[in-house]
Design an enzyme around this catalytic site. Structure first.
Site, PDB file in Angstrom:
ATOM      1  N   LYS A 263       0.761  38.133  34.944  1.00 11.84           N
ATOM      2  CA  LYS A 263      -0.170  38.410  33.849  1.00 11.84           C
ATOM      3  C   LYS A 263      -1.479  37.662  34.064  1.00 11.84           C
ATOM      4  O   LYS A 263      -1.482  36.611  34.703  1.00 11.84           O
ATOM      5  CB  LYS A 263       0.436  37.895  32.531  1.00 11.84           C
ATOM      6  CG  LYS A 263       1.574  38.715  31.984  1.00 11.84           C
ATOM      7  CD  LYS A 263       2.017  38.150  30.640  1.00 11.84           C
ATOM      8  CE  LYS A 263       3.177  38.939  30.063  1.00 11.84           C
ATOM      9  NZ  LYS A 263       2.851  40.318  29.711  1.00 11.84           N
ATOM     10  N   ARG A 337      12.982  45.243  29.222  1.00 13.99           N
ATOM     11  CA  ARG A 337      13.901  46.388  29.235  1.00 13.99           C
ATOM     12  C   ARG A 337      14.965  46.216  30.314  1.00 13.99           C
ATOM     13  O   ARG A 337      16.093  46.675  30.160  1.00 13.99           O
ATOM     14  CB  ARG A 337      13.103  47.689  29.421  1.00 13.99           C
ATOM     15  CG  ARG A 337      12.323  47.735  30.705  1.00 13.99           C
ATOM     16  CD  ARG A 337      11.196  48.757  30.659  1.00 13.99           C
ATOM     17  NE  ARG A 337      10.082  48.317  29.822  1.00 13.99           N
ATOM     18  CZ  ARG A 337       8.992  49.034  29.609  1.00 13.99           C
ATOM     19  NH1 ARG A 337       8.853  50.229  30.153  1.00 13.99           N
ATOM     20  NH2 ARG A 337       8.018  48.569  28.848  1.00 13.99           N
TER      21      ARG A 337
HETATM   22  N1  BES Z   1       6.464  40.454  26.751  1.00 17.49           N
HETATM   23  C1  BES Z   1       5.603  41.484  27.165  1.00 17.49           C
HETATM   24  C2  BES Z   1       5.040  42.304  26.026  1.00 17.49           C
HETATM   25  C3  BES Z   1       4.087  41.587  25.108  1.00 17.49           C
HETATM   26  C4  BES Z   1       2.774  41.433  25.464  1.00 17.49           C
HETATM   27  C5  BES Z   1       4.518  41.157  23.883  1.00 17.49           C
HETATM   28  C6  BES Z   1       1.891  40.799  24.611  1.00 17.49           C
HETATM   29  C7  BES Z   1       3.633  40.530  23.006  1.00 17.49           C
HETATM   30  C8  BES Z   1       2.327  40.359  23.375  1.00 17.49           C
HETATM   31  C9  BES Z   1       6.354  42.460  28.073  1.00 17.49           C
HETATM   32  O1  BES Z   1       7.332  41.924  28.866  1.00 17.49           O
HETATM   33  C10 BES Z   1       5.334  43.105  28.949  1.00 17.49           C
HETATM   34  O2  BES Z   1       4.691  42.399  29.683  1.00 17.49           O
HETATM   35  N2  BES Z   1       5.203  44.419  28.859  1.00 17.49           N
HETATM   36  C11 BES Z   1       4.276  45.156  29.640  1.00 17.49           C
HETATM   37  C12 BES Z   1       4.908  46.480  29.950  1.00 17.49           C
HETATM   38  C13 BES Z   1       4.111  47.316  30.898  1.00 17.49           C
HETATM   39  C14 BES Z   1       4.113  46.698  32.282  1.00 17.49           C
HETATM   40  C15 BES Z   1       4.685  48.712  30.925  1.00 17.49           C
HETATM   41  C16 BES Z   1       2.997  45.349  28.842  1.00 17.49           C
HETATM   42  O3  BES Z   1       3.062  45.576  27.641  1.00 17.49           O
HETATM   43  O4  BES Z   1       1.915  45.222  29.420  1.00 17.49           O
HETATM   44 ZN    ZN Z   2       6.540  41.148  30.703  1.00 18.31          ZN
END
Ligand code: BES
Ligand code: ZN
Ligand code: ZN
Length: 487
Positions: A263, A337
């Protein structure tokens, strides 16, 4: 917080502040008029001079100069009567008054109940508003409400609402803790403690055991972290035979760096909240142990960090889940997931025939709905509707998104049974649900609730501090109550 019931007249109550609620453009109620008599018409003056309009969450402090026993009154606005929504606004309005009280240094707050049905809302609102995330500040502001006096409330409702709200604050505390403290091991210890306190069954499956059981999806994420990971299971058996076994599944990523699909660093620190689903599951099981409902309940949470390392899964890796289905990990940041798929399979192996799942699964939930509602998806529609209703009855908003047959196409993989994200990024929230749905057996009712936008408030609300909100806990408890009374 101590919550006590009183039937004294408002002018007789000795608190640090009295709280009164007024709708926009409405006059004083009979009880308030009586109090106003003692106050030589001060409240009436405020209204006629329009210093207080009663707008939603507006507050004003009135000093009583010894005319009644409490030194001040906090007036709080409830907004327009026709826009009033119970119990969501009951909670928030009580919260707004309580946050004003906290800032004034009030230790003992008394409140008039607008009606009996408002008991739970008012208590929850005040207790949640009283929570402060500054746990590591050397100099504590030290202002917390210690006692709430409710005039005219029913003691049984008071007790139930108090323990619910305290459990929600307990979960918020776990979520606030930084990832160097709230490790998977620490969460496992909390689960053990709950099992001990309420005599629940418990399984703490470590990585070695998970490998033996072939939880390949869970391990694909856990392997990147240097600290131990666990699949946690808490089991509650109803005292009466029940054909319902409800699985409460919570995502427990104690820190989500994104893994190799790392990230950006801005706001990455917030990803300590990625275990909000697991914290909720524990709080729910705590209350299940306390209230002993008439349905079987299994709480489960995969708890692990999602780290980049020489041992971490790479984008493009293919893993075999506990269900036997293979997953191509196209993006290691869609880790939730992946770990949850094994939790789904395992909870059904243990007998769950209904699933209620909470995950901070996507950032896209915030794009779609913002922090005002969590997204809910699942099958069949009747189960989704039941959960939405149960949530609404305690003031939690869930908004359903669809899963159409066409959405299944999203996760096609060239090499495995499915990818963990769409090849061309689209419908993120739905894709997450479609993925999880692949791990639900025929005949099992399920909902996936994406609390990605609701679990953590980026800014302070009039009724709640910035930080963890406890999203989904009230909804689950309300659902359990309904299932229990049906069986
Ligand atoms: N934990 C994150 C989602 C998240 C992001 C929750 C910001 C709360 C605040 C999750 O694991 C994630 O990173 N999801 C990705 C999925 C994507 C790669 C399809 C996302 O939302 O960017
Ligand atoms: Zn994530
Ligand atoms: Zn995550």
């Amino acid at each position: 917080m101590q919550v006590n019931v009183s039937d004294q007249n408002l002018n007789e109550i000795q608190a640090d502040a009295l709280c009164l609620v007024l709708f926009e453009g409405e006059g004083l109620s009979e009880v308030m008029q009586e109090l106003d008599g003692h106050l030589q018409g001060e409240l009436t003056d405020l209204l006629t001079l329009k210093e207080f309009k009663g707008k939603l969450y507006e507050t004003i402090v009135v000093y009583t100069h010894g005319l009644i026993k409490s030194p001040r009154i906090i007036l709080v606005g409830a907004g327009k009567k026709e826009e009033y929504e119970s119990p969501r606004l009951t909670k928030n309005i009580a919260g707004a008054a309580a946050r004003r009280a906290v800032k004034l240094g009030v230790k003992k707050l008394a409140s008039l109940l607008p009606q009996q049905e408002a008991t739970a809302g008012v208590i929850e609102g005040v207790i949640l508003a009283n929570y402060d995330a500054g746990i590591y500040k050397s100099k504590k502001d030290n202002s917390k409400i210690e006692e709430l006096i409710l005039v005219g409330a029913d003691p049984k409702a008071v007790k139930e609402a108090t323990s619910t709200a305290e459990a929600i604050n307990w979960a918020r505390h776990l979520i606030s803790e930084p990832a160097n403290v709230m490790t998977p091991k620490k969460i496992a210890d909390e689960a053990r403690k709950i099992a001990r306190d309420y005599k629940l069954g418990i399984e703490v499956i470590d990585e070695k055991e998970a490998a033996k059981r072939k939880m390949g999806a869970f391990l694909a994420i856990a392997q990147g972290s240097d600290i131990p990971s666990y699949m946690l299971v808490l089991r509650y058996k109803s005292p009466r035979v029940s054909k319902t076994t409800l699985g409460i599944v919570g995502k427990g990523i104690t820190f989500d760096t994104g893994g190799i699909s790392i990230k950006p660093s801005s706001k990455m620190h917030d990803m300590k909240m990625d275990m909000s689903g697991a914290a909720a599951m524990l709080a729910i099981m705590k209350l299940v142990g306390e209230t002993k409902p008439k349905v079987n309940i299994i709480g489960i949470a995969p708890v692990t960090e999602n780290m980049p390392s020489g041992k971490a899964s790479r984008p493009g890796d293919v893993v075999k889940s506990l269900s036997g289905k293979t997953i191509e990990i196209l993006n290691t940041d869609a880790e939730g997931r992946v770990v949850m798929s094994d939790a789904f399979t395992y909870v059904q192996k243990l007998g769950a025939n209904k699933i209620f799942e909470l995950s901070t699964l996507t950032g896209a939930a915030a794009v779609a709905l913002g922090p005002e509602a969590a997204a809910i998806l699942g099958k069949p529609d009747s189960w989704v509707k039941l959960v939405i209703d149960a949530a609404a009855s305690v003031g939690e908003r869930l908004w359903q998104l669809p899963i159409y047959a066409e959405h299944k196409e999203l996760l096609k993989s060239d090499i495995a049974d499915m990818g963990n994200i769409p090849a061309v990024r689209s419908a993120d929230v739905i894709a997450g649900a479609v993925f999880l749905g692949e791990f639900v057996n025929k005949g099992v009712d399920w909902v996936h609730i994406d609390i990605g936008a609701t679990a953590w408030f980026d800014s302070e609300k009039p009724y709640l501090a910035k930080g963890p909100s406890g999203s989904g806990i009230g909804a689950a408890l309300s659902l359990i109550k309904r299932l229990s009374s049906e069986s």
